[in-house]
Design a protein around this motif. Structure first.
Motif, PDB file in Angstrom:
ATOM      1  N   SER A 534       0.819  -1.210   0.000  1.00 34.86           N
ATOM      2  CA  SER A 534       0.000   0.000   0.000  1.00 34.86           C
ATOM      3  C   SER A 534       0.855   1.264   0.000  1.00 34.86           C
ATOM      4  CB  SER A 534      -0.922  -0.009   1.219  1.00 34.86           C
ATOM      5  OG  SER A 534      -1.673   1.177   1.296  1.00 34.86           O
ATOM      6  N   ALA A 535       1.955   1.251   0.739  1.00 35.20           N
ATOM      7  CA  ALA A 535       2.782   2.455   0.867  1.00 35.20           C
ATOM      8  C   ALA A 535       3.696   2.680  -0.321  1.00 35.20           C
ATOM      9  CB  ALA A 535       3.609   2.369   2.149  1.00 35.20           C
ATOM     10  N   THR A 536       4.145   1.609  -0.953  1.00 31.04           N
ATOM     11  CA  THR A 536       5.182   1.749  -1.982  1.00 31.04           C
ATOM     12  C   THR A 536       4.671   1.568  -3.406  1.00 31.04           C
ATOM     13  OG1 THR A 536       5.774  -0.608  -1.934  1.00 31.04           O
ATOM     14  CG2 THR A 536       6.886   0.853  -0.356  1.00 31.04           C
ATOM     15  N   GLY A 537       3.532   0.897  -3.576  1.00 29.98           N
ATOM     16  CA  GLY A 537       3.066   0.581  -4.924  1.00 29.98           C
ATOM     17  C   GLY A 537       3.796  -0.585  -5.553  1.00 29.98           C
ATOM     18  N   GLN A 538       4.711  -1.203  -4.809  1.00 26.03           N
ATOM     19  CA  GLN A 538       5.402  -2.394  -5.293  1.00 26.03           C
ATOM     20  C   GLN A 538       4.535  -3.630  -5.041  1.00 26.03           C
ATOM     21  OE1 GLN A 538       8.527  -2.450  -6.749  1.00 26.03           O
ATOM     22  NE2 GLN A 538       8.841  -0.243  -6.559  1.00 26.03           N
ATOM     23  N   GLU A 539       4.816  -4.693  -5.806  1.00 26.53           N
ATOM     24  CA  GLU A 539       4.205  -6.011  -5.596  1.00 26.53           C
ATOM     25  C   GLU A 539       2.670  -5.952  -5.577  1.00 26.53           C
ATOM     26  OE1 GLU A 539       5.588  -8.674  -5.988  1.00 26.53           O
ATOM     27  OE2 GLU A 539       7.618  -8.739  -5.210  1.00 26.53           O
ATOM     28  N   THR A 540       2.079  -5.210  -6.480  1.00 25.20           N
ATOM     29  CA  THR A 540       0.622  -5.148  -6.519  1.00 25.20           C
ATOM     30  C   THR A 540      -0.001  -6.482  -6.914  1.00 25.20           C
ATOM     31  OG1 THR A 540       0.713  -4.289  -8.784  1.00 25.20           O
ATOM     32  CG2 THR A 540       0.597  -2.683  -6.991  1.00 25.20           C
ATOM     33  N   HIS A 541       0.785  -7.362  -7.561  1.00 26.19           N
ATOM     34  CA  HIS A 541       0.320  -8.706  -7.877  1.00 26.19           C
ATOM     35  C   HIS A 541       1.111  -9.769  -7.111  1.00 26.19           C
ATOM     36  CE1 HIS A 541      -0.640  -6.219 -11.453  1.00 26.19           C
ATOM     37  NE2 HIS A 541      -1.775  -6.900 -11.422  1.00 26.19           N
ATOM     38  N   GLY A 542       1.926  -9.352  -6.170  1.00 24.85           N
ATOM     39  CA  GLY A 542       2.701 -10.290  -5.378  1.00 24.85           C
ATOM     40  C   GLY A 542       1.888 -10.848  -4.230  1.00 24.85           C
ATOM     41  N   VAL A 543       2.447 -11.860  -3.559  1.00 23.39           N
ATOM     42  CA  VAL A 543       1.762 -12.491  -2.433  1.00 23.39           C
ATOM     43  C   VAL A 543       2.750 -12.739  -1.312  1.00 23.39           C
ATOM     44  CG1 VAL A 543      -0.058 -13.570  -3.798  1.00 23.39           C
ATOM     45  CG2 VAL A 543       2.096 -14.794  -3.450  1.00 23.39           C
ATOM     46  N   PHE A 544       2.215 -12.803  -0.095  1.00 26.10           N
ATOM     47  CA  PHE A 544       2.994 -13.171   1.085  1.00 26.10           C
ATOM     48  C   PHE A 544       2.304 -14.381   1.696  1.00 26.10           C
ATOM     49  CE2 PHE A 544       4.284 -12.971   5.537  1.00 26.10           C
ATOM     50  CZ  PHE A 544       5.644 -12.709   5.424  1.00 26.10           C
ATOM     51  N   VAL A 545       2.876 -15.571   1.478  1.00 21.07           N
ATOM     52  CA  VAL A 545       2.209 -16.799   1.864  1.00 21.07           C
ATOM     53  C   VAL A 545       3.239 -17.927   1.894  1.00 21.07           C
ATOM     54  CG1 VAL A 545       1.605 -17.350  -0.541  1.00 21.07           C
ATOM     55  CG2 VAL A 545       0.240 -18.328   1.315  1.00 21.07           C
ATOM     56  N   GLU A 546       3.019 -18.927   2.737  1.00 17.24           N
ATOM     57  CA  GLU A 546       3.923 -20.079   2.761  1.00 17.24           C
ATOM     58  C   GLU A 546       3.901 -20.770   1.401  1.00 17.24           C
ATOM     59  OE1 GLU A 546       5.001 -24.037   5.421  1.00 17.24           O
ATOM     60  OE2 GLU A 546       3.289 -22.771   5.974  1.00 17.24           O
ATOM     61  N   PRO A 547       5.076 -21.021   0.789  1.00 15.88           N
ATOM     62  CA  PRO A 547       5.095 -21.458  -0.602  1.00 15.88           C
ATOM     63  C   PRO A 547       4.721 -22.914  -0.830  1.00 15.88           C
ATOM     64  CG  PRO A 547       7.323 -21.227   0.236  1.00 15.88           C
ATOM     65  CD  PRO A 547       6.421 -20.674   1.294  1.00 15.88           C
ATOM     66  N   ALA A 548       4.810 -23.786   0.180  1.00 18.93           N
ATOM     67  CA  ALA A 548       4.488 -25.211   0.034  1.00 18.93           C
ATOM     68  C   ALA A 548       5.345 -25.856  -1.052  1.00 18.93           C
ATOM     69  CB  ALA A 548       3.002 -25.413  -0.258  1.00 18.93           C
ATOM     70  N   LEU A 549       6.613 -26.060  -0.732  1.00 16.05           N
ATOM     71  CA  LEU A 549       7.571 -26.660  -1.657  1.00 16.05           C
ATOM     72  C   LEU A 549       7.924 -28.063  -1.207  1.00 16.05           C
ATOM     73  CD1 LEU A 549      10.025 -23.636  -1.953  1.00 16.05           C
ATOM     74  CD2 LEU A 549       7.991 -24.104  -3.335  1.00 16.05           C
ATOM     75  N   ASP A 550       8.346 -28.903  -2.165  1.00 11.76           N
ATOM     76  CA  ASP A 550       8.866 -30.199  -1.761  1.00 11.76           C
ATOM     77  C   ASP A 550      10.344 -30.062  -1.408  1.00 11.76           C
ATOM     78  OD1 ASP A 550      10.402 -30.311  -4.092  1.00 11.76           O
ATOM     79  OD2 ASP A 550       9.118 -31.752  -5.103  1.00 11.76           O
ATOM     80  N   ASP A 551      11.004 -31.191  -1.147  1.00  4.02           N
ATOM     81  CA  ASP A 551      12.381 -31.125  -0.666  1.00  4.02           C
ATOM     82  C   ASP A 551      13.367 -30.720  -1.755  1.00  4.02           C
ATOM     83  OD1 ASP A 551      11.967 -33.498  -1.983  1.00  4.02           O
ATOM     84  OD2 ASP A 551      13.150 -34.728  -0.601  1.00  4.02           O
ATOM     85  N   ASP A 552      12.924 -30.632  -3.005  1.00  6.39           N
ATOM     86  CA  ASP A 552      13.752 -30.093  -4.079  1.00  6.39           C
ATOM     87  C   ASP A 552      13.408 -28.639  -4.382  1.00  6.39           C
ATOM     88  OD1 ASP A 552      15.392 -32.322  -4.765  1.00  6.39           O
ATOM     89  OD2 ASP A 552      13.637 -33.284  -5.637  1.00  6.39           O
ATOM     90  N   LEU A 553      12.556 -28.042  -3.544  1.00  9.36           N
ATOM     91  CA  LEU A 553      12.107 -26.654  -3.712  1.00  9.36           C
ATOM     92  C   LEU A 553      11.192 -26.489  -4.923  1.00  9.36           C
ATOM     93  CD1 LEU A 553      15.402 -24.731  -2.821  1.00  9.36           C
ATOM     94  CD2 LEU A 553      13.594 -25.553  -1.296  1.00  9.36           C
ATOM     95  N   VAL A 554      10.551 -27.564  -5.342  1.00 11.29           N
ATOM     96  CA  VAL A 554       9.556 -27.539  -6.403  1.00 11.29           C
ATOM     97  C   VAL A 554       8.184 -27.357  -5.761  1.00 11.29           C
ATOM     98  CG1 VAL A 554       8.506 -28.846  -8.294  1.00 11.29           C
ATOM     99  CG2 VAL A 554      10.964 -29.017  -7.860  1.00 11.29           C
ATOM    100  N   PRO A 555       7.299 -26.512  -6.320  1.00 14.30           N
ATOM    101  CA  PRO A 555       5.960 -26.356  -5.741  1.00 14.30           C
ATOM    102  C   PRO A 555       5.201 -27.682  -5.700  1.00 14.30           C
ATOM    103  CG  PRO A 555       6.400 -24.616  -7.341  1.00 14.30           C
ATOM    104  CD  PRO A 555       7.521 -25.601  -7.461  1.00 14.30           C
ATOM    105  N   THR A 556       4.544 -27.950  -4.587  1.00 14.26           N
ATOM    106  CA  THR A 556       3.709 -29.130  -4.463  1.00 14.26           C
ATOM    107  C   THR A 556       2.315 -28.835  -5.012  1.00 14.26           C
ATOM    108  OG1 THR A 556       3.001 -28.498  -2.248  1.00 14.26           O
ATOM    109  CG2 THR A 556       4.966 -29.870  -2.418  1.00 14.26           C
ATOM    110  N   GLU A 557       1.519 -29.880  -5.124  1.00 15.26           N
ATOM    111  CA  GLU A 557       0.148 -29.688  -5.581  1.00 15.26           C
ATOM    112  C   GLU A 557      -0.593 -28.773  -4.610  1.00 15.26           C
ATOM    113  OE1 GLU A 557      -3.760 -32.376  -6.893  1.00 15.26           O
ATOM    114  OE2 GLU A 557      -1.956 -33.327  -6.059  1.00 15.26           O
TER     115      GLU A 557
END
Length: 666
Positions: A534-557
């Protein structure tokens, strides 16, 4: 009328009567790598408001690629990814100028990538063994020469010099030349019994004014003192390949590529070296204190260093580099870069022209780790640098851009992990205050910090010290995660900022300074992602959330990273799902690269398949994530074993386990 008003009216009348400047395409320079290519376009008559687009012909017609980037007063550059070795591709360049185009606005050009099938069969085999003799009538399999240098000095195009196991003295030669179709190959006879080239306090392997040489399967060590020792030196040369070697503990440099602009074939012909499938290391540096950019006694400062007009078209791939102060320096001319004017004409693209030759270097599928300062240093002058699919871990700063210019730098699908002294990118310098970091394109990377500390330091205008303008630093579709409770750290008083959007951020630890940002008057601190946006106008489509990755850092289902990224033409438009995934890896796409086992002892051989120094695609059965985990090396494996590929791994568990296992190498 007041004087200021009269001046304004006069200026408007002058502009109204000044004819528009129509630009034209001057020259197009294509450059093929193995699986990428670069295109450089120079313009005439341009005044800064032009754009240049790039397209590729495929089975469906013209496919848009990443637009070209203006890198100096008259030059644009861009890169093409996803090509096959030894293939031909037709590209279309289109100039758009609001003032009009002089001549053809659209032109086509053909680029051919380099074949990847190795050197042809030799026309003659010359043998070398420690019990041989250096006489003109020797060199047969039953009557070998005694020294590599003797055989190489007398080699002809198409010769293969086969070297039996043993220890040999330095090879320091100049004016040795094979040809493109008939290189001179120096090869270990038995890859399981790696011959050793010992510098004996001097340079083990040094070539000057030489071309089309292949060095394959040697241990190279003993290169001299901490101040000036060099293991492999390629000076004013072209098309030299160093493959499958174990290069270690060689004083100041393990591999140094320099002054390709002085190659006798011409300023535009020097360079194009290939450094592949090697293990390049310092193995004996003790733990020590002091500044991160100072070597310990006995520590090799540089792994691979491209410096002082190193030339165009280098390919550095599938290497493992570790234990240096700086593992890799790609862009040379750091001192000159710090005083390079923002609108300078940079490149020497035609014969006899003055300028730099540092363009179209590709660095990919490498592991660089355990660096006392920078795992990858991009400081200096590079145009069209392509850095992709690498794993960088455990360094003071995994990546340095201090300053990196004029670009573009494509930093794509890399994994940056482990413990960091500062943060993922070093964006500062002690150089001239008006030198900008510019044209850094950071797309689809995964940054996972496993210790306390920020993910990014925004230090490009450090109060009372560093003042580094920035221009066109773009972060898109990256995944940033850390247990430390801080995403950005701002010791900054700069007027410009990077552009962030479509990135995923995560830290499980709350903090009143989760994001820091200089707002033009003071450093602001935000406790939540929403407050920062809100203050900077950055990351208007970004998210802050736990990414849920597997042990190779690949997104899980079900991961929020899946199908959540922005489509970037020429970068991710071949995605696996409905849209690209955020981060380095696509769920359902190619498996992530890994690295095979640990460091060989100084008297051991790298296996015949060279996997000991190479990045390989694994099938989920190994336990590696960027460095040797179970292979006897001294790095950090940082991957939790014991679960099948694809099983989700709690972020906090991953960070905690990795922090307990990993330690910085000092």
């Amino acid at each position: 009328m007041p004087r200021t008003g009269a001046l304004a009216v006069a200026a408007l009348l002058l502009l109204a009567t000044t004819p528009a400047r129509a630009a034209s395409v001057d020259q197009i320079f294509p450059h093929g790598g193995f699986e990428t290519a670069g295109v450089i376009v120079t313009l005439s008559g341009d005044d800064g408001d032009e754009t240049v687009t790039l397209e590729r012909m495929d089975a469906g017609g013209w496919r848009p690629l990443h637009p070209l980037v203006r890198y100096d007063r008259h030059g644009f550059a861009g890169s093409v990814f996803g090509l096959a070795p030894g293939s031909e591709t037709t590209l279309r360049v289109t100039l758009d100028d609001p003032d009009g185009v002089d001549g053809e606005a659209t032109r086509t050009v053909t680029v051919r990538t380099r074949p990847d099938d190795g050197p042809p069969a030799p026309t003659r085999t010359v043998w070398v063994a420690t019990d041989g003799r250096d006489e003109a009538d020797a060199g047969a399999e039953t009557d070998p020469h005694r020294s590599i240098g003797y055989a190489l000095a007398r080699a002809e195009p198409g010769d293969e010099i086969r070297v039996r196991a043993g220890t040999y003295g330095p090879v320091v030669l100049g004016d040795i030349a094979g040809t493109e179709g008939a290189p001179i190959v120096i090869r270990a006879d038995d890859p399981d019994a790696m011959p050793v080239i010992d510098g004996e306090g001097s340079r083990p392997f040094s070539l000057e004014r030489s071309a089309w040489i292949v060095l394959d399967g040697f241990e190279i060590t003993g290169g001299g003192t901490d101040a000036d020792g060099i293991g492999v030196r390629l000076h004013s040369s072209a098309h030299v390949t160093v493959r499958g070697c174990y290069v270690h503990d060689n004083g100041h440099w393990n591999v140094l590529i320099t002054k390709s602009d002085m190659f006798p074939g011409g300023v535009t012909e020097g360079g194009y070296h290939v450094i592949e499938d090697n293990r390049i290391a310092d193995t004996d540096a003790p733990d020590c204190a002091g500044p991160s950019n100072r070597a310990c006694d006995g520590q090799t400062y540089y792994g691979v260093h491209l410096d002082n007009n190193p030339g165009a078209g280098h390919v550095i791939r599938r290497n493992e580099l570790f234990g240096h102060v700086d593992d890799v320096v790609l862009c040379g001319d750091e001192g000159s870069g710090r005083s390079l004017a923002p609108d300078a004409n940079v490149l020497a693209l035609t014969g006899g022209a003055a300028g730099w030759t540092n363009h179209d270097t590709a660095f990919y599928d490498n592991v660089a780790r355990d660096a006392r300062d920078d795992a990858l240093e991009l400081d200096g002058i590079c145009v069209n640098a392509r850095v992709f699919r690498n794993r960088l871990s455990d360094a003071e700063n995994p990546v340095s851009v201090a300053p990196a210019l004029p670009g573009p730098y494509f930093f794509v699908r890399n994994v940056v992990t482990g413990t960091w002294g500062q943060a993922a990118f070093k964006m500062n310098t002690n150089g001239e205050p008006d030198v900008p970091i510019r044209n850094l394109l950071v797309y689809h990377n995964t940054f996972v910090r496993t210790d306390e500390g920020p993910l990014l330091n925004l230090w490009y205008a450090y109060p009372g010290g560093h003042v580094v303008p920035i221009r066109d630093l773009v972060f898109r579709n990256n995944l940033f995660a850390s247990p430390g409770g801080q995403c950005t750290n701002a010791l900054n008083e700069g007027d410009e900022h990077p552009s962030f959007d479509y990135d995923l951020w995560w830290s499980p630890t709350s903090s009143d300074r989760l994001f820091e940002w200089w707002d033009g008057a003071d450093t602001q601190r935000y406790a939540t992602f929403d407050a920062f946006v809100s203050a900077t106008g950055q990351e208007t489509h970004g998210v802050f959330v736990e990414p849920a990755l597997d042990d190779d850092l690949v997104p899980t289902e079900g991961s929020p990273a899946v199908d959540a990224a922005l489509v970037i033409e020429g970068i991710n438009d071949d995605h696996a799902g409905d849209a690209p995934d955020i981060g380095a890896f696509e769920r359902g796409g190619e498996p992530p690269p890994g690295v095979d086992a640990g460091v060989p002892a100084s008297d051991a051989a790298v296996p015949a398949d060279r996997d000991a120094g190479a990045v390989s695609v694994h099938d989920g059965s190994s336990t590696h994530d960027g460095g040797p985990g179970d292979g006897g090396g001294d790095g950090c494996g940082c991957r939790a074993a014991g679960r099948p590929r694809g099983a989700p791994l709690s972020w906090l568990a991953l960070a905690t386990a990795a922090w307990l296992v990993c330690r910085r190498r000092r």
